[in-house]
Enzyme design. Structure first.
Site, PDB file in Angstrom:
ATOM      1  CB  THR A 111     -13.075   0.268  35.380  1.00  0.00           C
ATOM      2  OG1 THR A 111     -11.744   0.647  35.005  1.00  0.00           O
ATOM      3  CG2 THR A 111     -13.632  -0.712  34.370  1.00  0.00           C
ATOM      4  CB  CYS A 112     -17.059   0.505  39.025  1.00  0.00           C
ATOM      5  SG  CYS A 112     -15.847  -0.698  39.612  1.00  0.00           S
ATOM      6  CB  SER A 113     -18.125   5.414  37.785  1.00  0.00           C
ATOM      7  OG  SER A 113     -18.449   5.211  39.131  1.00  0.00           O
TER       8      SER A 113
END
EC number: 1.11.1.27
Length: 160
Positions: A48-50
């Site tokens: 999700t972060c990337s």
């Protein structure tokens, strides 16, 4: 105790990867007399972060700065080498400052740590975003476990 809107940011030091290597950045210099959007991710290069969190801030950097934001900062409990590499991978240079909180000291000072040991990640930071004006938290958006809504760049834009 978890930091809240209206609180002053605690003092601390984060680390930025520069051309000269890992370089300390004090929070006094980072937040003093400036408007800063600080967002935290559980880990660099994680799904999700990337795929969503960092890319949203990279994409909307111009809009955020047009609303008076001096600096957009991504913080994670990773080392400065990883944060530097992730920033390059995501095209963050010149848009989002990538800062490492390698031992989670600053994350703990904010009261926003999470236990990721069940996933082999150790202590990490919760997913959140905040607007800081001259060292004071104006808005604080903390995500629930597995969520990604209120810490997005799009949501932060509505708060400026």
């Amino acid at each position: 105790m978890t930091i809240s809107a209206g609180d002053t940011m605690p003092e601390g030091t984060l680390v930025e990867m520069t051309a000269d290597g890992p370089t300390p950045r004090t929070t006094a210099d980072l937040f003093g007399g400036r408007k800063v959007v600080l967002f935290s991710v559980p880990g660099a290069f994680t799904p999700t972060c990337s795929a969503k969190h960092l890319p949203g801030f990279v994409q909307h950097a111009g809009e955020l700065k047009a609303k008076g934001v001096d600096e957009i900062v991504c913080m994670a409990v990773n080392d400065a080498f990883v944060m530097g590499a992730w920033g390059k991978d995501q095209g963050a240079d010149g848009k989002v400052t990538m800062l490492a909180d390698g031992n989670a000291d600053y994350t703990k000072a904010l009261g926003l740590e999470m236990d990721g040991t069940g996933f082999g990640m150790g202590i990490r930071g919760k997913r959140f975003a905040m607007i800081i004006d001259d060292g004071v938290v104006k808005e604080l958006n903390i995500e629930g476990p597995g969520e990604f809504r209120v810490s997005s760049a799009e949501h932060v834009l509505t708060q400026l």
